[in-house]
Scaffold this motif. Structure first.
Motif, PDB file in Angstrom:
ATOM      1  N   LEU A   1      -2.614  20.111  -3.558  1.00 40.28           N
ATOM      2  CA  LEU A   1      -2.412  19.789  -2.145  1.00 40.28           C
ATOM      3  C   LEU A   1      -1.091  19.057  -1.944  1.00 40.28           C
ATOM      4  N   MET A   2      -0.785  18.121  -2.840  1.00 38.67           N
ATOM      5  CA  MET A   2       0.493  17.418  -2.729  1.00 38.67           C
ATOM      6  C   MET A   2       1.654  18.387  -2.910  1.00 38.67           C
ATOM      7  N   ARG A   3       1.557  19.273  -3.881  1.00 43.10           N
ATOM      8  CA  ARG A   3       2.619  20.260  -4.091  1.00 43.10           C
ATOM      9  C   ARG A   3       2.773  21.154  -2.866  1.00 43.10           C
ATOM     10  N   TRP A   4       1.660  21.590  -2.294  1.00 44.43           N
ATOM     11  CA  TRP A   4       1.697  22.465  -1.119  1.00 44.43           C
ATOM     12  C   TRP A   4       2.411  21.784   0.042  1.00 44.43           C
ATOM     13  N   LYS A   5       2.151  20.502   0.220  1.00 44.53           N
ATOM     14  CA  LYS A   5       2.790  19.769   1.310  1.00 44.53           C
ATOM     15  C   LYS A   5       4.286  19.585   1.037  1.00 44.53           C
ATOM     16  N   PHE A   6       4.651  19.355  -0.217  1.00 42.95           N
ATOM     17  CA  PHE A   6       6.070  19.272  -0.561  1.00 42.95           C
ATOM     18  C   PHE A   6       6.790  20.569  -0.183  1.00 42.95           C
ATOM     19  N   GLU A   7       6.181  21.686  -0.508  1.00 44.13           N
ATOM     20  CA  GLU A   7       6.842  22.969  -0.285  1.00 44.13           C
ATOM     21  C   GLU A   7       6.773  23.417   1.169  1.00 44.13           C
TER      22      GLU A   7
ATOM     23  N   GLU B   1       5.629  21.531   4.037  1.00 37.22           N
ATOM     24  CA  GLU B   1       5.941  20.567   5.088  1.00 37.22           C
ATOM     25  C   GLU B   1       7.344  19.989   4.925  1.00 37.22           C
ATOM     26  N   LEU B   2       7.735  19.709   3.699  1.00 42.35           N
ATOM     27  CA  LEU B   2       9.070  19.162   3.462  1.00 42.35           C
ATOM     28  C   LEU B   2      10.096  20.240   3.146  1.00 42.35           C
ATOM     29  N   GLY B   3       9.631  21.440   2.822  1.00 49.27           N
ATOM     30  CA  GLY B   3      10.543  22.554   2.616  1.00 49.27           C
ATOM     31  C   GLY B   3      11.171  22.650   1.247  1.00 49.27           C
ATOM     32  N   TYR B   4      10.555  22.055   0.227  1.00 49.26           N
ATOM     33  CA  TYR B   4      11.104  22.170  -1.123  1.00 49.26           C
ATOM     34  C   TYR B   4      10.939  23.591  -1.646  1.00 49.26           C
ATOM     35  N   ALA B   5      11.930  24.037  -2.401  1.00 45.09           N
ATOM     36  CA  ALA B   5      11.901  25.399  -2.936  1.00 45.09           C
ATOM     37  C   ALA B   5      10.923  25.531  -4.089  1.00 45.09           C
ATOM     38  N   VAL B   6      10.837  24.502  -4.924  1.00 44.65           N
ATOM     39  CA  VAL B   6      10.040  24.573  -6.145  1.00 44.65           C
ATOM     40  C   VAL B   6       9.336  23.243  -6.374  1.00 44.65           C
ATOM     41  N   THR B   7       8.070  23.308  -6.804  1.00 43.76           N
ATOM     42  CA  THR B   7       7.386  22.126  -7.320  1.00 43.76           C
ATOM     43  C   THR B   7       6.747  22.483  -8.652  1.00 43.76           C
TER      44      THR B   7
ATOM     45  N   VAL C   1      -7.456  14.717 -23.165  1.00 46.09           N
ATOM     46  CA  VAL C   1      -7.956  14.374 -21.838  1.00 46.09           C
ATOM     47  C   VAL C   1      -6.769  14.088 -20.927  1.00 46.09           C
ATOM     48  N   GLU C   2      -6.728  14.765 -19.787  1.00 47.55           N
ATOM     49  CA  GLU C   2      -5.632  14.565 -18.844  1.00 47.55           C
ATOM     50  C   GLU C   2      -5.886  13.289 -18.048  1.00 47.55           C
ATOM     51  N   ILE C   3      -4.931  12.360 -18.100  1.00 50.46           N
ATOM     52  CA  ILE C   3      -5.125  11.070 -17.453  1.00 50.46           C
ATOM     53  C   ILE C   3      -4.419  10.994 -16.101  1.00 50.46           C
ATOM     54  N   TYR C   4      -3.317  11.686 -15.956  1.00 46.55           N
ATOM     55  CA  TYR C   4      -2.637  11.758 -14.668  1.00 46.55           C
ATOM     56  C   TYR C   4      -1.673  12.932 -14.704  1.00 46.55           C
ATOM     57  N   ASP C   5      -1.053  13.206 -13.571  1.00 52.24           N
ATOM     58  CA  ASP C   5      -0.109  14.311 -13.475  1.00 52.24           C
ATOM     59  C   ASP C   5       1.207  13.811 -12.906  1.00 52.24           C
ATOM     60  N   MET C   6       2.279  14.465 -13.302  1.00 49.12           N
ATOM     61  CA  MET C   6       3.567  14.255 -12.667  1.00 49.12           C
ATOM     62  C   MET C   6       3.878  15.497 -11.833  1.00 49.12           C
ATOM     63  N   VAL C   7       4.373  15.274 -10.634  1.00 51.86           N
ATOM     64  CA  VAL C   7       4.799  16.375  -9.770  1.00 51.86           C
ATOM     65  C   VAL C   7       6.300  16.253  -9.564  1.00 51.86           C
ATOM     66  N   PHE C   8       6.987  17.341  -9.805  1.00 46.35           N
ATOM     67  CA  PHE C   8       8.440  17.390  -9.652  1.00 46.35           C
ATOM     68  C   PHE C   8       8.770  18.342  -8.517  1.00 46.35           C
ATOM     69  N   ALA C   9       9.545  17.866  -7.547  1.00 49.01           N
ATOM     70  CA  ALA C   9       9.948  18.682  -6.400  1.00 49.01           C
ATOM     71  C   ALA C   9      11.460  18.803  -6.390  1.00 49.01           C
ATOM     72  N   THR C  10      11.952  20.039  -6.267  1.00 50.40           N
ATOM     73  CA  THR C  10      13.393  20.269  -6.316  1.00 50.40           C
ATOM     74  C   THR C  10      13.764  21.474  -5.464  1.00 50.40           C
ATOM     75  N   ASP C  11      15.006  21.513  -5.048  1.00 47.95           N
ATOM     76  CA  ASP C  11      15.569  22.678  -4.370  1.00 47.95           C
ATOM     77  C   ASP C  11      16.515  23.440  -5.280  1.00 47.95           C
ATOM     78  N   HIS C  12      16.644  22.988  -6.531  1.00 42.92           N
ATOM     79  CA  HIS C  12      17.620  23.570  -7.447  1.00 42.92           C
ATOM     80  C   HIS C  12      16.916  24.486  -8.442  1.00 42.92           C
TER      81      HIS C  12
ATOM     82  N   ALA D   1      17.569  25.026 -11.329  1.00 42.02           N
ATOM     83  CA  ALA D   1      17.558  24.477 -12.689  1.00 42.02           C
ATOM     84  C   ALA D   1      16.303  23.661 -12.971  1.00 42.02           C
ATOM     85  N   GLY D   2      15.483  23.429 -11.935  1.00 42.54           N
ATOM     86  CA  GLY D   2      14.303  22.594 -12.110  1.00 42.54           C
ATOM     87  C   GLY D   2      13.376  23.087 -13.202  1.00 42.54           C
ATOM     88  N   ASP D   3      13.129  24.392 -13.237  1.00 44.26           N
ATOM     89  CA  ASP D   3      12.259  24.961 -14.264  1.00 44.26           C
ATOM     90  C   ASP D   3      12.839  24.730 -15.652  1.00 44.26           C
TER      91      ASP D   3
END
Length: 267
Positions: A155-161, A163-169, A180-191, A193-195
């Motif tokens: 949901l956070m990624r969807w809103k970044f892309e 609502e805020l218009g980011y090209a990639v998350t 065990v997954e303890i937390y996640d990092m979300v990266f938002a970029t328009d470049h 090179a992000g991948d």
């Protein structure tokens, strides 16, 4: 502070006054004469306007924001201000944002003793109450814990892309040694090179961390390792097997998403 090429301006936000003073002392002692940084004490949601105003002369430059929260401390409005700050007239690129998301800590707060107030905090994090649809699905046992975590981050990624218009998350799950997954990092970029940046970072981490390397080799062979010692063999592609970019999806497409409930909460 030591990254190359170097940042020209650095701003460190810290809510706790004692920690802010300790950080400033550490920076002065470790980097004497370095005038690039400023420690901003206080709630970042309250200090963001003044902080960005003091950086207005470099609003044209690439910008990277690390939003390090525990659960739901940062407001969507603050994220929006960060995204909108950069004035890249040539390419229209926004500030790159690297934000910590912990659905586990959110769930703990939602079910805590002061849950009504905490739920309003989560509303401010997401800039709305859409996340409550996911919470209801989990409380009603329609989805399980791993789905809850994925849906909250998506949901956070969807809103970044959208609502805020980011090209990639990107979503990068962080694991303990038992996977065990303890937390996640979300990266938002328009470049574009992000991948490549994310693959590189995960590869570097895998080369440094023996447990990550072991997991990567299991993923490659399909077999569990019997021994921790693998002879020190390094695999330059280890991180690519531990993490692959996946697109986010429209959260409203879930069978359990209710427009009636959403409208009731937002009208």
């Amino acid at each position: 502070m030591n990254v190359l090429p170097p940042f020209s301006r650095l701003r460190f936000g810290e809510l706790n006054s004692a920690r802010a003073r300790a950080l400033e002392w550490h920076l002065r002692e470790t980097f004497p004469g370095d005038t690039r940084y400023e420690v901003v004490q206080g709630d970042c949601n309250a200090t963001i306007d003044a902080t960005l105003a003091r950086l207005a002369d470099v609003a044209w430059a690439p910008m990277f924001a690390f939003v390090d929260q525990q659960a739901a401390e940062v407001h969507w409005e603050t994220i929006r201000k960060l995204a909108a700050f950069r004035q890249d007239r040539r390419h229209g690129r926004k500030a790159e944002i690297w934000i910590l998301m912990s659905p586990t800590m959110i769930l703990k707060g939602v079910r805590g003793t002061n849950n009504a107030a905490f739920q309003r905090r989560v509303d401010r994090l997401y800039g709305g109450s859409e996340w409550r649809q996911i919470q209801r699905a989990f409380d009603g046992r329609t989805i399980i814990a791993s789905d809850y975590r994925r849906q909250m981050v998506n949901l956070m990624r969807w809103k970044f892309e959208h609502e805020l218009g980011y090209a990639v998350t990107h979503r990068i799950p962080m694991q303990m040694h038992d996977k065990v997954e303890i937390y996640d990092m979300v990266f938002a970029t328009d470049h574009d090179a992000g991948d490549r940046i994310m693959r590189h970072l995960y590869n570097q981490a895998a080369l440094r961390e023996p447990e990550m390397m072991r997991q990567a080799k299991e993923a490659k062979s399909g077999q569990f390792s019997l021994f921790d010692d693998d002879g020190g063999v390094e695999d330059a592609s280890a991180g690519q097997r531990l993490w692959r970019p996946e697109p986010c999806w429209d959260p409203t497409g879930a069978d359990w998403w209710s427009y009636e409930d959403y409208l009731d909460e937002n009208l």
